[in-house]
Design a protein around this motif. Sequence first.
Motif, PDB file in Angstrom:
ATOM      1  N   VAL A  72       0.145  -8.065  -8.542  1.00  0.00           N
ATOM      2  CA  VAL A  72      -0.152  -8.995  -7.445  1.00  0.00           C
ATOM      3  C   VAL A  72      -0.098  -8.192  -6.147  1.00  0.00           C
ATOM      4  O   VAL A  72       0.812  -7.385  -5.946  1.00  0.00           O
ATOM      5  CB  VAL A  72       0.867 -10.166  -7.407  1.00  0.00           C
ATOM      6  N   ALA A  73      -1.072  -8.426  -5.297  1.00  0.00           N
ATOM      7  CA  ALA A  73      -1.186  -7.650  -4.056  1.00  0.00           C
ATOM      8  C   ALA A  73      -0.249  -8.174  -2.978  1.00  0.00           C
ATOM      9  O   ALA A  73      -0.140  -9.388  -2.788  1.00  0.00           O
ATOM     10  CB  ALA A  73      -2.625  -7.725  -3.545  1.00  0.00           C
ATOM     11  N   ALA A  74       0.375  -7.255  -2.251  1.00  0.00           N
ATOM     12  CA  ALA A  74       0.949  -7.616  -0.958  1.00  0.00           C
ATOM     13  C   ALA A  74      -0.219  -7.573   0.031  1.00  0.00           C
ATOM     14  O   ALA A  74      -0.968  -6.590   0.065  1.00  0.00           O
ATOM     15  CB  ALA A  74       2.035  -6.627  -0.564  1.00  0.00           C
ATOM     16  N   THR A  75      -0.400  -8.624   0.798  1.00  0.00           N
ATOM     17  CA  THR A  75      -1.635  -8.751   1.585  1.00  0.00           C
ATOM     18  C   THR A  75      -1.402  -8.722   3.094  1.00  0.00           C
ATOM     19  O   THR A  75      -2.339  -8.947   3.859  1.00  0.00           O
ATOM     20  CB  THR A  75      -2.367 -10.057   1.216  1.00  0.00           C
ATOM     21  N   ALA A  76      -0.178  -8.436   3.499  1.00  0.00           N
ATOM     22  CA  ALA A  76       0.123  -8.478   4.940  1.00  0.00           C
ATOM     23  C   ALA A  76      -0.756  -7.497   5.715  1.00  0.00           C
ATOM     24  O   ALA A  76      -1.251  -7.807   6.801  1.00  0.00           O
ATOM     25  CB  ALA A  76       1.595  -8.166   5.189  1.00  0.00           C
ATOM     26  N   ARG A  77      -0.989  -6.321   5.122  1.00  0.00           N
ATOM     27  CA  ARG A  77      -1.679  -5.282   5.897  1.00  0.00           C
ATOM     28  C   ARG A  77      -3.130  -5.661   6.184  1.00  0.00           C
ATOM     29  O   ARG A  77      -3.591  -5.543   7.316  1.00  0.00           O
ATOM     30  CB  ARG A  77      -1.604  -3.940   5.179  1.00  0.00           C
ATOM     31  N   GLU A  98       0.807  -1.213   0.000  1.00  0.00           N
ATOM     32  CA  GLU A  98       0.000   0.000   0.000  1.00  0.00           C
ATOM     33  C   GLU A  98       0.845   1.268   0.000  1.00  0.00           C
ATOM     34  O   GLU A  98       0.325   2.363  -0.254  1.00  0.00           O
ATOM     35  CB  GLU A  98      -0.958   0.006   1.193  1.00  0.00           C
ATOM     36  N   GLU A  99       2.140   1.139   0.303  1.00  0.00           N
ATOM     37  CA  GLU A  99       3.024   2.312   0.287  1.00  0.00           C
ATOM     38  C   GLU A  99       3.627   2.548  -1.090  1.00  0.00           C
ATOM     39  O   GLU A  99       4.359   3.530  -1.295  1.00  0.00           O
ATOM     40  CB  GLU A  99       4.147   2.148   1.320  1.00  0.00           C
ATOM     41  N   ALA A 100       3.360   1.674  -2.037  1.00  0.00           N
ATOM     42  CA  ALA A 100       3.888   1.860  -3.396  1.00  0.00           C
ATOM     43  C   ALA A 100       3.356   3.178  -3.960  1.00  0.00           C
ATOM     44  O   ALA A 100       2.262   3.618  -3.598  1.00  0.00           O
ATOM     45  CB  ALA A 100       3.471   0.688  -4.285  1.00  0.00           C
ATOM     46  N   PRO A 101       4.114   3.806  -4.865  1.00  0.00           N
ATOM     47  CA  PRO A 101       3.636   5.075  -5.434  1.00  0.00           C
ATOM     48  C   PRO A 101       2.320   4.893  -6.178  1.00  0.00           C
ATOM     49  O   PRO A 101       2.108   3.853  -6.820  1.00  0.00           O
ATOM     50  CB  PRO A 101       4.739   5.470  -6.415  1.00  0.00           C
ATOM     51  N   THR A 102       1.438   5.884  -6.046  1.00  0.00           N
ATOM     52  CA  THR A 102       0.174   5.839  -6.796  1.00  0.00           C
ATOM     53  C   THR A 102       0.321   6.731  -8.012  1.00  0.00           C
ATOM     54  O   THR A 102       0.349   7.960  -7.894  1.00  0.00           O
ATOM     55  CB  THR A 102      -1.002   6.299  -5.912  1.00  0.00           C
ATOM     56  N   ARG A 103       0.436   6.078  -9.165  1.00  0.00           N
ATOM     57  CA  ARG A 103       0.588   6.820 -10.431  1.00  0.00           C
ATOM     58  C   ARG A 103      -0.326   6.197 -11.468  1.00  0.00           C
ATOM     59  O   ARG A 103       0.140   5.495 -12.367  1.00  0.00           O
ATOM     60  CB  ARG A 103       2.033   6.711 -10.923  1.00  0.00           C
ATOM     61  N   PRO A 104      -1.645   6.423 -11.323  1.00  0.00           N
ATOM     62  CA  PRO A 104      -2.572   5.794 -12.266  1.00  0.00           C
ATOM     63  C   PRO A 104      -2.293   6.247 -13.694  1.00  0.00           C
ATOM     64  O   PRO A 104      -1.869   7.390 -13.917  1.00  0.00           O
ATOM     65  CB  PRO A 104      -3.938   6.276 -11.781  1.00  0.00           C
ATOM     66  N   ILE A 105      -2.543   5.334 -14.639  1.00  0.00           N
ATOM     67  CA  ILE A 105      -2.200   5.633 -16.032  1.00  0.00           C
ATOM     68  C   ILE A 105      -3.437   5.866 -16.877  1.00  0.00           C
ATOM     69  O   ILE A 105      -3.355   5.957 -18.091  1.00  0.00           O
ATOM     70  CB  ILE A 105      -1.342   4.500 -16.648  1.00  0.00           C
ATOM     71  N   ASN A 106      -4.605   5.940 -16.264  1.00  0.00           N
ATOM     72  CA  ASN A 106      -5.817   6.230 -17.057  1.00  0.00           C
ATOM     73  C   ASN A 106      -6.791   7.029 -16.191  1.00  0.00           C
ATOM     74  O   ASN A 106      -6.667   7.068 -14.952  1.00  0.00           O
ATOM     75  CB  ASN A 106      -6.454   4.926 -17.567  1.00  0.00           C
ATOM     76  N   PRO A 107      -7.779   7.684 -16.838  1.00  0.00           N
ATOM     77  CA  PRO A 107      -8.727   8.524 -16.081  1.00  0.00           C
ATOM     78  C   PRO A 107      -9.502   7.721 -15.033  1.00  0.00           C
ATOM     79  O   PRO A 107      -9.823   8.246 -13.968  1.00  0.00           O
ATOM     80  CB  PRO A 107      -9.655   9.075 -17.167  1.00  0.00           C
ATOM     81  N   TYR A 108      -9.805   6.451 -15.330  1.00  0.00           N
ATOM     82  CA  TYR A 108     -10.506   5.632 -14.324  1.00  0.00           C
ATOM     83  C   TYR A 108      -9.713   5.601 -13.012  1.00  0.00           C
ATOM     84  O   TYR A 108     -10.239   5.921 -11.942  1.00  0.00           O
ATOM     85  CB  TYR A 108     -10.724   4.211 -14.866  1.00  0.00           C
ATOM     86  N   GLY A 109      -8.432   5.232 -13.115  1.00  0.00           N
ATOM     87  CA  GLY A 109      -7.597   5.141 -11.916  1.00  0.00           C
ATOM     88  C   GLY A 109      -7.474   6.494 -11.227  1.00  0.00           C
ATOM     89  O   GLY A 109      -7.528   6.584  -9.994  1.00  0.00           O
ATOM     90  N   ARG A 110      -7.333   7.550 -12.014  1.00  0.00           N
ATOM     91  CA  ARG A 110      -7.201   8.894 -11.408  1.00  0.00           C
ATOM     92  C   ARG A 110      -8.507   9.309 -10.729  1.00  0.00           C
ATOM     93  O   ARG A 110      -8.500   9.916  -9.659  1.00  0.00           O
ATOM     94  CB  ARG A 110      -6.791   9.910 -12.475  1.00  0.00           C
ATOM     95  N   SER A 111      -9.639   8.960 -11.363  1.00  0.00           N
ATOM     96  CA  SER A 111     -10.931   9.358 -10.771  1.00  0.00           C
ATOM     97  C   SER A 111     -11.137   8.680  -9.412  1.00  0.00           C
ATOM     98  O   SER A 111     -11.748   9.261  -8.514  1.00  0.00           O
ATOM     99  CB  SER A 111     -12.089   9.014 -11.725  1.00  0.00           C
ATOM    100  N   LYS A 112     -10.602   7.464  -9.261  1.00  0.00           N
ATOM    101  CA  LYS A 112     -10.738   6.753  -7.984  1.00  0.00           C
ATOM    102  C   LYS A 112      -9.725   7.281  -6.967  1.00  0.00           C
ATOM    103  O   LYS A 112     -10.032   7.429  -5.781  1.00  0.00           O
ATOM    104  CB  LYS A 112     -10.537   5.244  -8.187  1.00  0.00           C
ATOM    105  N   LEU A 113      -8.514   7.573  -7.433  1.00  0.00           N
ATOM    106  CA  LEU A 113      -7.486   8.071  -6.512  1.00  0.00           C
ATOM    107  C   LEU A 113      -7.908   9.414  -5.923  1.00  0.00           C
ATOM    108  O   LEU A 113      -7.698   9.680  -4.733  1.00  0.00           O
ATOM    109  CB  LEU A 113      -6.140   8.188  -7.248  1.00  0.00           C
ATOM    110  N   MET A 114      -8.554  10.250  -6.729  1.00  0.00           N
ATOM    111  CA  MET A 114      -9.010  11.545  -6.200  1.00  0.00           C
ATOM    112  C   MET A 114     -10.021  11.354  -5.075  1.00  0.00           C
ATOM    113  O   MET A 114     -10.051  12.113  -4.109  1.00  0.00           O
ATOM    114  CB  MET A 114      -9.580  12.403  -7.328  1.00  0.00           C
ATOM    115  N   THR A 115     -10.853  10.323  -5.210  1.00  0.00           N
ATOM    116  CA  THR A 115     -11.809  10.049  -4.120  1.00  0.00           C
ATOM    117  C   THR A 115     -11.060   9.593  -2.865  1.00  0.00           C
ATOM    118  O   THR A 115     -11.405   9.981  -1.749  1.00  0.00           O
ATOM    119  CB  THR A 115     -12.842   9.005  -4.582  1.00  0.00           C
ATOM    120  N   GLU A 116     -10.013   8.797  -3.053  1.00  0.00           N
ATOM    121  CA  GLU A 116      -9.194   8.418  -1.887  1.00  0.00           C
ATOM    122  C   GLU A 116      -8.671   9.677  -1.191  1.00  0.00           C
ATOM    123  O   GLU A 116      -8.689   9.772   0.043  1.00  0.00           O
ATOM    124  CB  GLU A 116      -8.002   7.564  -2.316  1.00  0.00           C
TER     125      GLU A 116
END
Length: 337
Positions: free
Chosen positions: A297-302, A138-156
């Motif tokens: 692939v997700a890191a799932t420890a958290r 979850e600490e990986a950089p958030t750099r969405p590459i399409n408007p869908y991903g950006r639209s969700k990140l803005m809500t975050e």
Amino acid sequence: MADLTSRNTVLVTGGAGYIGSHVVLALRDGGRPVVVVDDLSSGRRAAVPPEVALVEGDVGDRDLIAHVLAEHRVGTVMHFAGSIVVPESVEKPLDYYRNNTANSLALIEACHRAGVERFVFSSTAAVYGMAESTPIDEEAPTRPINPYGRSKLMTEWMLADAAAAHGLRAVVLRYFNVAGADPQGRSGQCTRVATHLLKIAAQAATGQRPEIQIYGDDYPTPDGTCVRDYIHVSDLAAAHVAALVHLEAGGDSRTLNCGYGRGYSVREVLDMVETVLGRPLPTRIGPRRAGDPPALVAATARIGRELDWTPRHADLRTIVETALAWERRLVADAVAG
Ligand SMILES: NC(=O)c1ccc[n+]([C@@H]2O[C@H](COP(=O)([O-])OP(=O)(O)OC[C@H]3O[C@@H](n4cnc5c(N)ncnc54)[C@H](O)[C@@H]3O)[C@@H](O)[C@H]2O)c1
Ligand SMILES: O=c1ccn([C@@H]2O[C@H](COP(=O)(O)OP(=O)(O)O[C@H]3O[C@H](CO)[C@@H](O)[C@H](O)[C@H]3O)[C@@H](O)[C@H]2O)c(=O)[nH]1
């Protein structure tokens, strides 16, 4: 002054859709009061159990949401409503920013005004974009590459800022590849325009498509096809219930990956479909699809540490079997008229 302790209804936006309907089932199985708001743009009325109130309307309609929050004594909002097709988001970015970002703002504002402080949000692995390494934590950089991903990140981001300023507490769940169907056959994926691999494979397996195209076999992965972390929709639904329990116990905001931490290639998924089916499927190697990262692939420890959540359907065969059973049922229902 409203008695906040008696506000225990969960508002599920998008509860007539694929994932939302499974969460409604999980909440009802646990005896929770639920109300659904859905505009039925891609969802179906039949996906909502008859005993659950379905308010047909737009999640961005502030007056409607204010009315629902008050009338149903809502204590927690689970927000699934949105537009989800990545290539469409590239063609119509403003539609995605309106339906995913602006409508989420309206909903969060309505919650703030009504004193609803618990929020669970459907985010996506698409916020990570082209991950530099996998598994992705979850600490990986958030750099969405399409408007869908950006639209969700803005809500975050809006939820994080509202949490800091207003005491709203939000669990943001970043789903990896959601697949499969309710093992009891009560719900499954019904989308009109299928884009997801397993849905397309299920349609081919039931004779609704002549073949499956594999989008590229020259990726830097063991068999050359893309690797994804497929999570059964009922396990994902259980993660939402666990997030609710966390918030109701006073837990803080969290951002959590939802996956199993195990990747399967496109070929491995299709091999499993053929195994379950007992016959080969016509497949064809096509060009790469724009914007597909080689491996996610997700890191799932958290999530394992923060929520009381144990996956119960974490194997590819179960995912494929339930998806195929649901697709057969859809076909049988269509034939029966
Ligand atoms: N399916 C996946 O693999 C996946 C992966 C990551 C994240 N997500 C997220 O999960 C959520 C649910 O996805 P899904 O696969 O169930 O999609 P879906 O299309 O089946 O469900 C979305 C639901 O929201 C409703 N809706 C859309 N806009 C609305 C609006 N303005 N007002 C009211 N209702 C509205 C639709 O009618 C539908 O019932 C979405 O937010 C999506 O971004 C899905
Ligand atoms: O007909 C098809 C459909 C898909 N694929 C491939 O199968 C893989 C999975 O594709 P798909 O099922 O469309 O899912 P993703 O593109 O991985 O995206 C899903 O999973 C992401 C998280 O991993 C979420 O962010 C997205 O919202 C969700 O749609 C990809 O490599 C595709 O190229 C094919 O080869 N042929």
